[in-house]
Design a protein around this motif. Structure first.
Motif, PDB file in Angstrom:
ATOM      1  N   ILE A   1       3.581  -6.272   3.360  1.00 12.09           N
ATOM      2  CA  ILE A   1       3.719  -5.651   2.045  1.00 12.09           C
ATOM      3  C   ILE A   1       2.765  -4.466   1.929  1.00 12.09           C
ATOM      4  O   ILE A   1       3.114  -3.416   1.378  1.00 12.09           O
ATOM      5  CB  ILE A   1       3.458  -6.692   0.940  1.00 12.09           C
ATOM      6  CG1 ILE A   1       4.602  -7.713   0.934  1.00 12.09           C
ATOM      7  CG2 ILE A   1       3.321  -6.026  -0.427  1.00 12.09           C
ATOM      8  CD1 ILE A   1       4.396  -8.877   0.000  1.00 12.09           C
ATOM      9  N   ALA A   2       1.552  -4.616   2.470  1.00 12.95           N
ATOM     10  CA  ALA A   2       0.592  -3.512   2.452  1.00 12.95           C
ATOM     11  C   ALA A   2       1.127  -2.309   3.227  1.00 12.95           C
ATOM     12  O   ALA A   2       0.958  -1.157   2.807  1.00 12.95           O
ATOM     13  CB  ALA A   2      -0.736  -3.974   3.035  1.00 12.95           C
ATOM     14  N   MET A   3       1.777  -2.563   4.349  1.00 14.15           N
ATOM     15  CA  MET A   3       2.345  -1.457   5.132  1.00 14.15           C
ATOM     16  C   MET A   3       3.426  -0.728   4.344  1.00 14.15           C
ATOM     17  O   MET A   3       3.483   0.512   4.325  1.00 14.15           O
ATOM     18  CB  MET A   3       2.911  -1.992   6.444  1.00 14.15           C
ATOM     19  CG  MET A   3       1.862  -2.391   7.453  1.00 14.15           C
ATOM     20  SD  MET A   3       2.626  -2.943   8.997  1.00 14.15           S
ATOM     21  CE  MET A   3       1.194  -3.104  10.045  1.00 14.15           C
ATOM     22  N   GLY A   4       4.294  -1.496   3.692  1.00 18.16           N
ATOM     23  CA  GLY A   4       5.333  -0.873   2.887  1.00 18.16           C
ATOM     24  C   GLY A   4       4.740  -0.080   1.741  1.00 18.16           C
ATOM     25  O   GLY A   4       5.204   1.034   1.423  1.00 18.16           O
ATOM     26  N   ALA A   5       3.702  -0.643   1.121  1.00 18.53           N
ATOM     27  CA  ALA A   5       3.053   0.049   0.013  1.00 18.53           C
ATOM     28  C   ALA A   5       2.370   1.330   0.486  1.00 18.53           C
ATOM     29  O   ALA A   5       2.381   2.355  -0.209  1.00 18.53           O
ATOM     30  CB  ALA A   5       2.040  -0.876  -0.655  1.00 18.53           C
ATOM     31  N   GLY A   6       1.764   1.288   1.676  1.00 22.54           N
ATOM     32  CA  GLY A   6       1.141   2.488   2.220  1.00 22.54           C
ATOM     33  C   GLY A   6       2.160   3.578   2.497  1.00 22.54           C
ATOM     34  O   GLY A   6       1.915   4.763   2.225  1.00 22.54           O
ATOM     35  N   SER A   7       3.322   3.189   3.001  1.00 23.73           N
ATOM     36  CA  SER A   7       4.392   4.152   3.255  1.00 23.73           C
ATOM     37  C   SER A   7       4.882   4.756   1.945  1.00 23.73           C
ATOM     38  O   SER A   7       5.105   5.975   1.841  1.00 23.73           O
ATOM     39  CB  SER A   7       5.548   3.456   3.980  1.00 23.73           C
ATOM     40  OG  SER A   7       5.088   2.814   5.154  1.00 23.73           O
ATOM     41  N   THR A   8       5.039   3.907   0.935  1.00 23.93           N
ATOM     42  CA  THR A   8       5.468   4.379  -0.379  1.00 23.93           C
ATOM     43  C   THR A   8       4.470   5.374  -0.951  1.00 23.93           C
ATOM     44  O   THR A   8       4.843   6.434  -1.472  1.00 23.93           O
ATOM     45  CB  THR A   8       5.625   3.186  -1.353  1.00 23.93           C
ATOM     46  OG1 THR A   8       6.651   2.332  -0.871  1.00 23.93           O
ATOM     47  CG2 THR A   8       5.973   3.666  -2.756  1.00 23.93           C
ATOM     48  N   ALA A   9       3.191   5.048  -0.856  1.00 22.43           N
ATOM     49  CA  ALA A   9       2.153   5.929  -1.391  1.00 22.43           C
ATOM     50  C   ALA A   9       2.159   7.285  -0.686  1.00 22.43           C
ATOM     51  O   ALA A   9       1.986   8.335  -1.323  1.00 22.43           O
ATOM     52  CB  ALA A   9       0.788   5.268  -1.248  1.00 22.43           C
ATOM     53  N   ALA A  10       2.371   7.281   0.646  1.00 19.71           N
ATOM     54  CA  ALA A  10       2.391   8.535   1.391  1.00 19.71           C
ATOM     55  C   ALA A  10       3.585   9.397   0.986  1.00 19.71           C
ATOM     56  O   ALA A  10       3.459  10.614   0.811  1.00 19.71           O
ATOM     57  CB  ALA A  10       2.424   8.256   2.887  1.00 19.71           C
ATOM     58  N   LEU A  11       4.744   8.774   0.838  1.00 23.38           N
ATOM     59  CA  LEU A  11       5.929   9.522   0.417  1.00 23.38           C
ATOM     60  C   LEU A  11       5.754  10.060  -1.003  1.00 23.38           C
ATOM     61  O   LEU A  11       6.171  11.177  -1.311  1.00 23.38           O
ATOM     62  CB  LEU A  11       7.165   8.629   0.512  1.00 23.38           C
ATOM     63  CG  LEU A  11       7.555   8.199   1.934  1.00 23.38           C
ATOM     64  CD1 LEU A  11       8.688   7.179   1.898  1.00 23.38           C
ATOM     65  CD2 LEU A  11       7.957   9.408   2.769  1.00 23.38           C
ATOM     66  N   SER A  12       5.119   9.263  -1.858  1.00 23.18           N
ATOM     67  CA  SER A  12       4.865   9.714  -3.223  1.00 23.18           C
ATOM     68  C   SER A  12       3.865  10.864  -3.234  1.00 23.18           C
ATOM     69  O   SER A  12       4.008  11.818  -4.015  1.00 23.18           O
ATOM     70  CB  SER A  12       4.330   8.555  -4.070  1.00 23.18           C
ATOM     71  OG  SER A  12       5.283   7.522  -4.170  1.00 23.18           O
ATOM     72  N   ALA A  13       2.860  10.786  -2.387  1.00 26.53           N
ATOM     73  CA  ALA A  13       1.879  11.862  -2.291  1.00 26.53           C
ATOM     74  C   ALA A  13       2.543  13.151  -1.817  1.00 26.53           C
ATOM     75  O   ALA A  13       2.263  14.240  -2.338  1.00 26.53           O
ATOM     76  CB  ALA A  13       0.751  11.461  -1.336  1.00 26.53           C
TER      77      ALA A  13
END
Length: 530
Positions: A498-510
């Motif tokens: 879940i942390a990996m998915g959240a990190g990917s989401t945050a990067a795309l949002s950034a």
């Protein structure tokens, strides 16, 4: 001792050796010496570059063996049998003594080789400790690189008198020139930084000179690694500042729910994460702890202040600082940490063989710890604050089937007791009756959950009552241009995947934030990528 498949793999590895390896073993007639000699003779049979000299001379530590090569001044030894988690340490030591280059960066190698003085290191490990190999391997490499560095890795279980005399109750414990140097997991970079007292100042100067980033990730765990990869693949200037790459994963024993990987161990996954990130043009800054976040001003740059006095600036920031073990915060806990108070049953459990211990916490972690420890110690007392255990039923049934376990619920731990040198008891209060009780024991294993590493953000980013960074479904925080992911956030489930998915989401949002924001003169990468 080594099955045919493992011998075949090891033989392939040893083909990389470019110079002779001389093994000098010290043995007696004991069973462990015979096991050691069997292992070493197997190694000799796998490579013509390896020779063995066996001595029965009553050496200081028996069984033990040293590795060196003719023409090189190398002082590297193992006291005991490096199997279990330490087998990899043995393989790497053979390769490095045999001339195969390490994967350490050129900068770190140069630092190690430049250390002046005499350094005699002793590392106490246990075969079940997943934190120990990092320390053993780091110091082994240091001994190969610098003739002024000596290192012996000692299996504490085989030298109990030595462990008792030095009152070692936590592994890894490292001695330098006869005095305690440090305890717990350490990387080669951390060890060198502690020895080279001027390194922090030099690092701060280098960091202060860095140009602003498009995306700056704070934290190097699964969330941070995923964020860095996703950001770097957009072709934008990406940096990672991490206290230790891998984060909490480094302290995880078995991982069996990482989708597509049947089973692995935390340190292996952490290594894979870092290797993957390094495949991209990412500026990784290790051993860096953030101390403050300053929202973007007129220049459009968020500032991250570091504890070493340096600052980093970036058009967007992703916070992925993870979490740490929650402490009891009772009298005696700090005083007896690593002197009977422990947080890793896998690492430190073998040091309490035949003793009495308590486990604080009745969730999955606590019950699993009690089950593991019950196979090693004389007796386990499990203390749970709630009126019932919170672990899965299957774990509770296993725990209750063990004859040397006592379960106490509605128990408020009040104090850890000791004799000034080590733990000898614990006091808890019965939350129902109100009475205080003392339990005589030698160890306390704390397993009561996690705390987010967010104290440094209290004055800059909105936090939940539990101290977690408040985020929306895009990973956006209360500060424009600042995103967050992983165990430090309000995401309900703290899991690696879940942390990996959240990190990917945050990067795309950034990235989405960047392409919708005016590009300052200091950075043109986003304009090109967009």
């Amino acid at each position: 001792m080594l099955d045919a498949n493992l011998q075949s793999q090891l033989k392939t590895y040893l083909e990389r050796v470019t110079r002779p390896i001389q093994i000098t073993a010290h043995a007696d007639d004991g069973a462990k010496s015979q096991e050691m000699l069997e292992l070493l003779e197997t190694l000799v049979g796998l490579s013509s570059q390896i020779s063995l000299d066996v001595r029965r001379d009553g050496a200081e530590r028996t069984p033990s063996f040293a590795l060196t090569t003719p023409g090189q001044d190398i002082h590297l030894a193992f006291a005991g049998l490096p199997m279990g988690h330490e087998f990899t340490s043995l393989v790497l030591a053979l390769l490095q003594v045999g001339g195969h280059p390490s994967k350490a960066t050129a900068e770190v190698i140069e630092q190690v080789q430049g250390l002046e003085g005499e350094f005699r290191f002793e590392t106490y490990f246990s075969l079940s400790c997943q934190n120990c190999p990092d320390v053993v391997q780091a110091l082994n490499l240091a001994a190969v690189l610098n003739p002024r560095i000596q290192h012996v890795a000692i299996d504490g279980a085989l030298f109990p008198a030595e462990v008792e005399a030095r009152q070692i109750m936590s592994v890894p414990t490292v001695y330098l020139n006869g005095e305690v140097f440090d305890q717990g997991r350490m990387s080669l970079e951390q060890i060198v930084a502690k020895l080279d007292t001027g390194s922090a100042k030099r690092d701060a100067a280098k960091i202060a000179a860095k140009a602003p980033y498009d995306v700056l990730v704070i934290g190097g765990g699964p969330a941070g690694a995923a964020a860095a990869i996703y950001a770097a693949r957009k072709g934008i200037r990406t940096g990672v500042a991490a206290e230790r790459f891998g984060g909490q994963v480094l302290d995880t024993m078995a991982i069996e729910n990482f989708v597509s990987v049947k089973e692995t161990e935390g340190p292996k996954l952490a290594m894979a994460l870092e290797q993957h990130v390094r495949e991209y043009d990412v500026d990784i800054m290790n051993l860096q702890r953030a101390s403050a976040l300053v929202p973007a001003g007129d220049d459009g740059l968020v500032e991250i202040k570091l504890e070493n006095g340096a600052s980093l600036k970036s058009r967007s920031v992703i916070l992925s600082t993870g979490a740490r073990w929650r402490q009891m915060n009772v009298p005696g806990e700090d005083q007896y940490r690593n002197k009977g108070v422990a947080y890793c049953p896998h690492c430190d459990g073998p040091l309490f063989k035949g003793k009495r211990v308590a486990v604080i916490g009745g969730g999955n972690s606590g019950v699993e710890a009690a089950i593991d420890l019950a196979g090693l110690v004389t007796h386990v007392t499990l203390l749970e604050f709630d009126d019932k255990l919170r672990a899965d039923d299957v774990l509770q049934k296993k725990l209750r089937s063990l004859g040397n376990v006592t379960i106490i619920t509605s128990a408020l731990t009040q104090e850890v007791l000791g004799d000034g040198q080590k733990v000898n008891g614990l006091v808890y209060k019965d939350r129902v009756g109100g009475d205080a009780h003392r339990v005589e024991l030698e160890g306390v294993f704390v397993q009561i959950g996690l705390l987010p590493n967010t104290e440094w953000l209290k004055d800059s980013v909105a936090l939940s009552p539990r101290g977690e960074v408040v985020i929306d479904d895009r990973g956006q925080t209360s500060v424009p241009g600042v995103f967050a992911a992983g165990d430090c956030t309000t995401v309900p489930y703290k899991q690696i995947i879940i942390a990996m998915g959240a990190g990917s989401t945050a990067a795309l949002s950034a990235f989405d934030h960047l392409i919708r924001t005016n590009v300052p003169k200091s950075s043109g990468a986003v304009a090109e990528a967009a």
